[in-house]
Scaffold this motif. Structure first.
Motif, PDB file in Angstrom:
ATOM      1  N   TRP A 260       0.935  -1.257   0.111  1.00 57.79           N
ATOM      2  CA  TRP A 260       0.042   0.153  -0.156  1.00 57.79           C
ATOM      3  C   TRP A 260       0.943   1.228   0.016  1.00 57.79           C
ATOM      4  O   TRP A 260       0.386   2.322  -0.584  1.00 57.79           O
ATOM      5  CB  TRP A 260      -0.950  -0.042   1.095  1.00 57.79           C
ATOM      6  CG  TRP A 260      -1.824  -1.111   1.272  1.00 57.79           C
ATOM      7  CD1 TRP A 260      -2.315  -1.708   2.479  1.00 57.79           C
ATOM      8  CD2 TRP A 260      -2.589  -2.009   0.161  1.00 57.79           C
ATOM      9  NE1 TRP A 260      -3.270  -2.603   2.100  1.00 57.79           N
ATOM     10  CE2 TRP A 260      -3.505  -2.729   0.688  1.00 57.79           C
ATOM     11  CE3 TRP A 260      -2.349  -1.716  -1.258  1.00 57.79           C
ATOM     12  CZ2 TRP A 260      -4.034  -4.011  -0.008  1.00 57.79           C
ATOM     13  CZ3 TRP A 260      -3.211  -2.546  -1.951  1.00 57.79           C
ATOM     14  CH2 TRP A 260      -4.106  -3.674  -1.291  1.00 57.79           C
ATOM     15  N   LEU A 263       1.850   1.729  -3.506  1.00 57.04           N
ATOM     16  CA  LEU A 263       0.897   2.319  -4.199  1.00 57.04           C
ATOM     17  C   LEU A 263       0.785   3.708  -4.043  1.00 57.04           C
ATOM     18  O   LEU A 263       0.613   4.616  -4.816  1.00 57.04           O
ATOM     19  CB  LEU A 263      -0.501   1.700  -3.858  1.00 57.04           C
ATOM     20  CG  LEU A 263      -1.667   2.096  -4.321  1.00 57.04           C
ATOM     21  CD1 LEU A 263      -1.674   1.968  -6.011  1.00 57.04           C
ATOM     22  CD2 LEU A 263      -2.961   1.459  -3.813  1.00 57.04           C
ATOM     23  N   VAL A 267       0.852   6.759  -6.760  1.00 59.52           N
ATOM     24  CA  VAL A 267      -0.152   7.935  -6.862  1.00 59.52           C
ATOM     25  C   VAL A 267       0.298   9.430  -6.750  1.00 59.52           C
ATOM     26  O   VAL A 267      -0.230  10.089  -7.521  1.00 59.52           O
ATOM     27  CB  VAL A 267      -1.385   7.369  -5.961  1.00 59.52           C
ATOM     28  CG1 VAL A 267      -2.521   8.447  -6.288  1.00 59.52           C
ATOM     29  CG2 VAL A 267      -1.810   6.112  -6.265  1.00 59.52           C
ATOM     30  N   PHE A 284      -6.963   5.694 -13.545  1.00 61.23           N
ATOM     31  CA  PHE A 284      -6.687   4.891 -12.089  1.00 61.23           C
ATOM     32  C   PHE A 284      -7.750   5.340 -11.350  1.00 61.23           C
ATOM     33  O   PHE A 284      -7.939   4.206 -10.314  1.00 61.23           O
ATOM     34  CB  PHE A 284      -5.204   5.654 -11.556  1.00 61.23           C
ATOM     35  CG  PHE A 284      -5.066   5.584 -10.277  1.00 61.23           C
ATOM     36  CD1 PHE A 284      -4.508   4.350  -9.559  1.00 61.23           C
ATOM     37  CD2 PHE A 284      -5.410   6.401  -9.322  1.00 61.23           C
ATOM     38  CE1 PHE A 284      -4.385   3.941  -8.216  1.00 61.23           C
ATOM     39  CE2 PHE A 284      -5.132   6.050  -7.809  1.00 61.23           C
ATOM     40  CZ  PHE A 284      -4.769   4.877  -7.315  1.00 61.23           C
ATOM     41  N   ASP A 285      -8.235   6.174 -11.022  1.00 64.27           N
ATOM     42  CA  ASP A 285      -9.497   6.664 -10.362  1.00 64.27           C
ATOM     43  C   ASP A 285     -10.746   5.650 -10.492  1.00 64.27           C
ATOM     44  O   ASP A 285     -11.283   5.215  -9.666  1.00 64.27           O
ATOM     45  CB  ASP A 285     -10.038   7.957 -10.493  1.00 64.27           C
ATOM     46  CG  ASP A 285      -8.809   9.010 -10.050  1.00 64.27           C
ATOM     47  OD1 ASP A 285      -8.331   9.121  -9.034  1.00 64.27           O
ATOM     48  OD2 ASP A 285      -8.725   9.634 -11.177  1.00 64.27           O
ATOM     49  N   PHE A 288      -9.392   2.054  -8.997  1.00 65.07           N
ATOM     50  CA  PHE A 288      -9.108   2.273  -7.447  1.00 65.07           C
ATOM     51  C   PHE A 288     -10.312   2.509  -6.668  1.00 65.07           C
ATOM     52  O   PHE A 288     -10.766   1.718  -5.858  1.00 65.07           O
ATOM     53  CB  PHE A 288      -8.393   3.515  -7.233  1.00 65.07           C
ATOM     54  CG  PHE A 288      -8.049   3.627  -5.702  1.00 65.07           C
ATOM     55  CD1 PHE A 288      -7.250   2.700  -5.096  1.00 65.07           C
ATOM     56  CD2 PHE A 288      -8.457   4.977  -4.963  1.00 65.07           C
ATOM     57  CE1 PHE A 288      -6.819   2.795  -3.565  1.00 65.07           C
ATOM     58  CE2 PHE A 288      -8.339   4.864  -3.598  1.00 65.07           C
ATOM     59  CZ  PHE A 288      -7.421   4.006  -3.047  1.00 65.07           C
ATOM     60  N   LEU A 372      -3.575   4.134   2.024  1.00 69.47           N
ATOM     61  CA  LEU A 372      -4.817   4.127   1.170  1.00 69.47           C
ATOM     62  C   LEU A 372      -5.748   5.198   1.554  1.00 69.47           C
ATOM     63  O   LEU A 372      -6.351   5.817   0.616  1.00 69.47           O
ATOM     64  CB  LEU A 372      -5.561   2.771   1.714  1.00 69.47           C
ATOM     65  CG  LEU A 372      -4.951   1.509   1.337  1.00 69.47           C
ATOM     66  CD1 LEU A 372      -6.002   0.314   1.737  1.00 69.47           C
ATOM     67  CD2 LEU A 372      -4.824   1.450  -0.238  1.00 69.47           C
ATOM     68  N   VAL A 375      -4.330   8.199  -0.395  1.00 66.23           N
ATOM     69  CA  VAL A 375      -4.730   7.973  -1.604  1.00 66.23           C
ATOM     70  C   VAL A 375      -6.112   8.591  -1.973  1.00 66.23           C
ATOM     71  O   VAL A 375      -6.590   9.448  -3.069  1.00 66.23           O
ATOM     72  CB  VAL A 375      -4.361   6.641  -2.369  1.00 66.23           C
ATOM     73  CG1 VAL A 375      -5.057   6.501  -3.568  1.00 66.23           C
ATOM     74  CG2 VAL A 375      -2.977   6.231  -2.188  1.00 66.23           C
ATOM     75  N   ARG A 379      -6.592  11.853  -4.234  1.00 61.18           N
ATOM     76  CA  ARG A 379      -7.057  11.787  -5.452  1.00 61.18           C
ATOM     77  C   ARG A 379      -8.589  12.774  -5.368  1.00 61.18           C
ATOM     78  O   ARG A 379      -9.050  13.130  -6.375  1.00 61.18           O
ATOM     79  CB  ARG A 379      -7.283  10.483  -6.240  1.00 61.18           C
ATOM     80  CG  ARG A 379      -6.201   9.706  -6.464  1.00 61.18           C
ATOM     81  CD  ARG A 379      -5.555  10.271  -7.342  1.00 61.18           C
ATOM     82  NE  ARG A 379      -6.055  10.538  -8.656  1.00 61.18           N
ATOM     83  CZ  ARG A 379      -5.639  10.983  -9.561  1.00 61.18           C
ATOM     84  NH1 ARG A 379      -4.393  11.653  -9.602  1.00 61.18           N
ATOM     85  NH2 ARG A 379      -6.192  11.111 -10.763  1.00 61.18           N
TER      86      ARG A 379
END
Length: 398
Positions: A260, A263, A267, A284-285, A288, A372, A375, A379
């Motif tokens: 994670w 990741l 990102v 990606f969004d 994810f 996570l 992210v 985003r």
């Protein structure tokens, strides 16, 4: 362990008559505590009761941790907590053989029961083993292979049993207790913390800690029998039956902590270059937030559509939310709906609320979800402030 359970199911017809043909009065009763295994289903250890008939030599083990793998819709019932466990019986030799094959240690505590208490316990186990009584609805924390044994001794000994609990013992939540056993299985640890809600973030009493075999073994070692002549320890003697070298634990590189964070770093780099080049990389969004939405559906299912009390009030739902799947589907379309901008803001707020729930002790999350959450926050924030670009582009280069 699974092979052991299957063998036990096969020998029921042969053991059942044996148990009820013994009328001996001299029993030795012991608590058997087994070391954890390498698989998740055996990671917490095991407890069983050994009953040795000194006159006939009959040596049996009563095991409340058995279930039938051939049950129809086995996995559905297991997930919903509608799968029944059962009391099974094996010979002591076959019990040890299975644990020797699995390289799992076994310890025995011989209990200092008088013959009346021992006979009452054996009769209780015999009645429990009747076909109409042997099945029970398993609960990992409150009704399992260890707590059934604890409850049996409390029933038989009544006021004569004094647990002699430590007043200065370390306070631990149910989640803390689980974590002690699943740290060698990082993905299982992550999954458990994802599935179980805030209800397990309460301190367990000393009695409640006995849902774990090691803690029950320690409780039996402290316990005393009172009001039955001179006060005496519940455990008369103890010894190691099987012992193996501890396996050295080395965390694999592929674990949620590393995966994670890699990741999250990826990102961050993607978002940085996207802001520089004027690109959103919404592909990606879509992927994810689709995964988070599916996780949210799983959390909702465990919360509202199963009988597991421990999966209620799971605030992981604040970051793994089912609505994220709808948002991801909306991003797939060329025409972007106006409500999406508000949704990005809501997703951002919910992720921050999850952090607050963690900080203020509402629920303890798995430490690896920090990247996570970052992210989600990054985003959601990025898409919110680039809404105009997202809205006017009829087709976004992904």
């Amino acid at each position: 362990m699974r092979s052991l359970l299957k063998k036990l199911l096969l020998i029921y017809p042969f053991i059942y008559p044996i148990i009820f043909t013994s009328y001996a009065q001299d029993y030795q009763v012991s608590l058997l505590t087994c070391d954890p295994g390498e698989e998740l289903y055996s990671a917490f250890g095991h407890s069983a009761i050994r009953v040795l008939d000194k006159e006939s030599g009959q040596d049996l083990v009563f095991n409340y941790g058995t279930f039938d793998f051939n049950t129809p819709f086995f996995y559905v019932k297991f997930t919903q907590r509608t799968l029944d466990y059962m009391l099974s019986v094996s010979t002591y030799d076959s019990f040890l053989y299975s644990y020797h094959a699995a390289q799992r240690g076994v310890r025995e505590q011989v209990l200092d029961l008088n013959q009346s208490q021992a006979r009452d316990l054996v009769q209780f186990l015999q009645i429990n083993y009747l076909p109409e009584n042997r099945f029970y609805r398993y609960d990992f924390f409150y009704d399992n292979c260890a707590t059934r044994i604890r409850d049996a001794f409390e029933l038989i000994l009544g006021r004569n049993l004094d647990w002699n609990e430590q007043r200065d013992s370390e306070r631990k939540t149910f989640r803390n207790l689980i974590d002690e056993y699943v740290y060698p299985l990082p993905w299982a640890d992550f999954g458990i913390d994802l599935a179980l809600g805030a209800v397990i973030d309460v301190n367990a009493t000393e009695r409640e800690k006995q849902f774990l075999p090691d803690y029950m073994e320690a409780a039996f070692a402290r316990a005393k029998i009172v009001g039955d002549g001179p006060t005496r320890p519940l455990v008369k003697s103890d010894h190691v039956v099987l012992e193996f070298e501890d396996q050295e634990y080395n965390m694999d590189f592929f674990n949620p902590y590393i995966v994670w964070w890699l990741l999250a770093i990826g990102v961050m780099v993607l978002t940085f270059f996207g802001s520089k080049k004027g690109r959103l990389y919404k592909g990606f969004d879509i992927a994810f937030f689709s995964i988070l939405g599916l996780l949210g559906i799983l959390i909702i299912g465990l919360w509202f559509f199963t009988f597991h009390p421990q999966t209620k009030y799971n605030w992981n739902i604040l970051w793994a939310f089912p609505g994220h799947l709808i948002m991801a589907i909306a991003l797939l379309r060329n025409s972007v709906k106006p409500w999406l901008k508000k949704y990005f803001l809501i997703a951002l707020i919910m992720a921050n609320l999850a952090l607050l729930c963690w900080i203020f002790g509402v629920q303890s999350f798995h430490p690896s979800i920090i990247p996570l959450l970052l992210v989600v926050i990054l985003r959601s924030n990025f898409l919110y402030y680039n809404w105009e670009k997202l809205g006017r582009m009829s087709k976004i280069n992904v």
